[in-house]
Write a protein that holds these residues in place. Structure first.
Motif, PDB file in Angstrom:
ATOM      1  N   ARG A 295       0.809  -1.217   0.000  1.00 11.04           N
ATOM      2  CA  ARG A 295       0.000   0.000   0.000  1.00 11.04           C
ATOM      3  C   ARG A 295       0.844   1.269   0.000  1.00 11.04           C
ATOM      4  NH1 ARG A 295      -4.854   1.526   4.275  1.00 11.04           N
ATOM      5  NH2 ARG A 295      -4.977   3.739   3.726  1.00 11.04           N
ATOM      6  N   TYR A 296       1.962   1.253   0.746  1.00 10.48           N
ATOM      7  CA  TYR A 296       2.740   2.474   0.920  1.00 10.48           C
ATOM      8  C   TYR A 296       3.922   2.517  -0.055  1.00 10.48           C
ATOM      9  CZ  TYR A 296       0.290   3.866   5.139  1.00 10.48           C
ATOM     10  OH  TYR A 296      -0.670   4.288   6.019  1.00 10.48           O
ATOM     11  N   MET A 297       4.130   3.688  -0.628  1.00 11.82           N
ATOM     12  CA  MET A 297       5.280   3.915  -1.505  1.00 11.82           C
ATOM     13  C   MET A 297       5.918   5.249  -1.156  1.00 11.82           C
ATOM     14  SD  MET A 297       3.901   2.416  -5.161  1.00 11.82           S
ATOM     15  CE  MET A 297       5.553   2.220  -5.861  1.00 11.82           C
ATOM     16  N   TYR A 298       7.224   5.328  -1.351  1.00 12.36           N
ATOM     17  CA  TYR A 298       7.996   6.483  -0.910  1.00 12.36           C
ATOM     18  C   TYR A 298       9.014   6.868  -1.983  1.00 12.36           C
ATOM     19  CZ  TYR A 298       6.505   4.388   3.566  1.00 12.36           C
ATOM     20  OH  TYR A 298       5.773   3.824   4.579  1.00 12.36           O
TER      21      TYR A 298
ATOM     22  N   SER B 103       6.313  -0.289   1.451  1.00 13.81           N
ATOM     23  CA  SER B 103       6.080  -1.025   2.695  1.00 13.81           C
ATOM     24  C   SER B 103       4.612  -1.436   2.759  1.00 13.81           C
ATOM     25  CB  SER B 103       6.462  -0.195   3.922  1.00 13.81           C
ATOM     26  OG  SER B 103       5.597   0.891   4.100  1.00 13.81           O
ATOM     27  N   GLU B 104       4.386  -2.452   3.549  1.00 13.43           N
ATOM     28  CA  GLU B 104       3.020  -2.910   3.746  1.00 13.43           C
ATOM     29  C   GLU B 104       2.291  -1.933   4.650  1.00 13.43           C
ATOM     30  OE1 GLU B 104       2.617  -7.454   3.778  1.00 13.43           O
ATOM     31  OE2 GLU B 104       4.503  -7.069   4.837  1.00 13.43           O
ATOM     32  N   PHE B 105       0.997  -2.123   4.764  1.00 17.70           N
ATOM     33  CA  PHE B 105       0.209  -1.266   5.641  1.00 17.70           C
ATOM     34  C   PHE B 105       0.778  -1.331   7.047  1.00 17.70           C
ATOM     35  CE2 PHE B 105      -3.231   1.147   7.077  1.00 17.70           C
ATOM     36  CZ  PHE B 105      -3.710   0.602   8.253  1.00 17.70           C
ATOM     37  N   PRO B 106       1.150  -0.181   7.622  1.00 16.90           N
ATOM     38  CA  PRO B 106       1.814  -0.192   8.929  1.00 16.90           C
ATOM     39  C   PRO B 106       0.842  -0.353  10.081  1.00 16.90           C
ATOM     40  CG  PRO B 106       1.625   2.034   8.157  1.00 16.90           C
ATOM     41  CD  PRO B 106       1.056   1.177   7.071  1.00 16.90           C
ATOM     42  N   GLY B 107       0.296  -1.528  10.185  1.00 15.37           N
ATOM     43  CA  GLY B 107      -0.518  -1.816  11.359  1.00 15.37           C
ATOM     44  C   GLY B 107       0.394  -2.121  12.523  1.00 15.37           C
TER      45      GLY B 107
ATOM     46  N   GLN C  27      10.969  -0.876   5.232  1.00 13.69           N
ATOM     47  CA  GLN C  27      10.738  -0.521   3.841  1.00 13.69           C
ATOM     48  C   GLN C  27      11.730  -1.268   2.963  1.00 13.69           C
ATOM     49  OE1 GLN C  27      10.716   3.780   3.405  1.00 13.69           O
ATOM     50  NE2 GLN C  27       9.288   4.030   5.099  1.00 13.69           N
ATOM     51  N   TYR C  28      11.308  -1.522   1.742  1.00 13.55           N
ATOM     52  CA  TYR C  28      12.136  -2.212   0.761  1.00 13.55           C
ATOM     53  C   TYR C  28      12.410  -1.241  -0.377  1.00 13.55           C
ATOM     54  CZ  TYR C  28      10.614  -6.168   3.489  1.00 13.55           C
ATOM     55  OH  TYR C  28      10.359  -7.018   4.533  1.00 13.55           O
ATOM     56  N   PHE C  29      13.661  -1.233  -0.827  1.00  5.86           N
ATOM     57  CA  PHE C  29      14.105  -0.195  -1.731  1.00  5.86           C
ATOM     58  C   PHE C  29      14.348  -0.701  -3.141  1.00  5.86           C
ATOM     59  CE2 PHE C  29      14.761   3.513   0.916  1.00  5.86           C
ATOM     60  CZ  PHE C  29      14.632   2.963   2.182  1.00  5.86           C
ATOM     61  N   GLY C  30      14.090   0.184  -4.095  1.00  4.89           N
ATOM     62  CA  GLY C  30      14.433  -0.084  -5.482  1.00  4.89           C
ATOM     63  C   GLY C  30      15.910   0.172  -5.742  1.00  4.89           C
ATOM     64  N   PRO C  31      16.349  -0.025  -6.987  1.00  5.16           N
ATOM     65  CA  PRO C  31      17.776   0.078  -7.318  1.00  5.16           C
ATOM     66  C   PRO C  31      18.282   1.501  -7.473  1.00  5.16           C
ATOM     67  CG  PRO C  31      16.539  -0.509  -9.248  1.00  5.16           C
ATOM     68  CD  PRO C  31      15.563  -0.536  -8.123  1.00  5.16           C
TER      69      PRO C  31
ATOM     70  N   LEU D  12      19.363  -0.118  -1.212  1.00  2.00           N
ATOM     71  CA  LEU D  12      19.548  -0.433   0.197  1.00  2.00           C
ATOM     72  C   LEU D  12      18.918  -1.785   0.527  1.00  2.00           C
ATOM     73  CD1 LEU D  12      19.647   2.807   0.024  1.00  2.00           C
ATOM     74  CD2 LEU D  12      19.264   2.677   2.488  1.00  2.00           C
ATOM     75  N   GLN D  13      19.629  -2.538   1.346  1.00  3.87           N
ATOM     76  CA  GLN D  13      19.157  -3.855   1.758  1.00  3.87           C
ATOM     77  C   GLN D  13      19.024  -3.881   3.278  1.00  3.87           C
ATOM     78  OE1 GLN D  13      21.945  -7.034   1.010  1.00  3.87           O
ATOM     79  NE2 GLN D  13      20.407  -8.626   1.246  1.00  3.87           N
TER      80      GLN D  13
END
Lengths: 115, 115
Positions: free
Chosen positions: A30-33, A94-98, A104-108, B44-45
Motif C-alpha cells: 500500500r505504501y510507496m515512498y 512497505s506494507e500497511f503499517p498496522g 521498507q524495501y528499496f528499489g535500485p 539499500l538492503q
C-alpha cells in the motif's frame, strides 16, 4: 529481492526541463515512498503515498510533485529541474503499517544529473 | 522528534577482525530501529530490525545489533569482517507519526575492509 523497478536508471537533463521518474512494484504494497540520497545526508524523504491518489509531503518536497493512479506505480516529477536536484533517487515500498515493525524495501535507484 | 546519529562517517578494519558501527538515537516513543546496507551503486538492503521482542537482534551475513535503552544506542557488530562487507551502512529509526511510518536515516558509515 522485493519486486521494485525504477526507470530510467540514469538520466542527464538540462536546467529548466521537466523530468518524471517512475517506480513500479509487483508486491501490492500500500505504501510507496520517494527519497533522495546526497553525500553526508543519508536518505531524505521527498513524498510518500498511503494509497491510490493519496499522497503527502516529506521533509524535502519543494520542487517535486508525485502521482499515484494505480497501486503499482508511483511517479515523481521535477516540474523544472535545477542543479540542486542532481541526486540519486530511491523508491521504497512497505506494507500497511498496522501493528509490528514497518521496514521498507528499496528499489535500485535512479541517478539524475541536471546540467 | 526522532533522530539518529551515526558516530563515525568512516570505519576501517582488517579482514578477519571485529566490526563495530555505532549508532545513537533519540525518540519520544518506543522506537523501531533498523540497519540497512548499501553496496556501491546498489539499492539499500535490510540487515536487521529491532522489534522490541529481544534486545539482541541477529541479521543477515553474521551481523547483529544490541538495543540499549539506557544508552539510547543500537550499535552494529560482526565478529569477523569479510572483504564483501565493504559498503555503506545506515542506522534508521521509524517515526510513527501522521498517516505513515516514516524512516529517519542517519548520515551513514562507510566501512572499509583491508586485506
Amino acid at each position: 529481492d522485493a519486486g521494485i523497478t525504477q526507470s530510467p536508471r540514469h538520466k542527464v537533463t538540462e536546467t529548466g526541463t521537466p523530468v518524471t521518474l517512475r517506480c513500479h512494484q509487483t508486491e501490492n504494497h500500500r505504501y510507496m515512498y520517494w527519497y533522495r540520497q546526497d553525500p553526508g545526508h543519508g536518505l531524505r524523504l521527498i513524498h510518500y503515498s498511503y494509497g491510490v491518489k493519496d499522497t503527502d509531503k516529506g521533509e524535502v518536497s519543494d520542487g517535486y510533485s508525485v502521482s499515484r493512479s494505480k497501486t503499482e506505480d508511483f511517479l515523481l516529477t521535477l516540474e523544472s529541474a535545477t542543479s540542486s536536484q542532481t541526486s540519486v533517487y530511491f523508491c521504497a515500498i512497505s506494507e500497511f503499517p498496522g501493528q509490528g515493525v514497518h521496514e521498507q524495501y528499496f528499489g535500485p535507484g535512479t541517478r539524475l544529473t541536471v546540467t | 522528534a526522532q533522530s539518529v546519529t551515526q558516530l563515525d562517517s568512516h570505519v576501517s578494519v582488517s579482514e578477519g577482525t571485529p566490526v563495530l558501527l555505532r549508532c545513537n538515537y533519540s525518540s519520544s516513543y518506543s522506537p523501531s530501529l533498523f540497519w540497512y546496507v548499501q553496496h556501491p551503486n546498489k539499492g539499500l538492503q535490510l540487515l536487521l530490525k529491532y522489534t522490541s521482542a529481544a534486545t539482541l537482534v541477529k541479521g543477515i551475513n553474521g551481523f547483529e545489533a544490541e538495543f540499549k535503552k539506557s544508552e539510547t544506542s543500537f550499535h552494529l557488530t560482526k565478529p569477523s569482517a569479510h572483504m564483501s562487507d565493504a559498503a555503506e551502512y545506515f542506522c534508521v529509526v521509524s517515526d510513527p507519526g501522521g498517516s505513515s511510518y516514516k524512516l529517519i536515516f542517519g548520515s551513514g558509515t562507510r566501512l572499509l575492509v583491508r586485506p
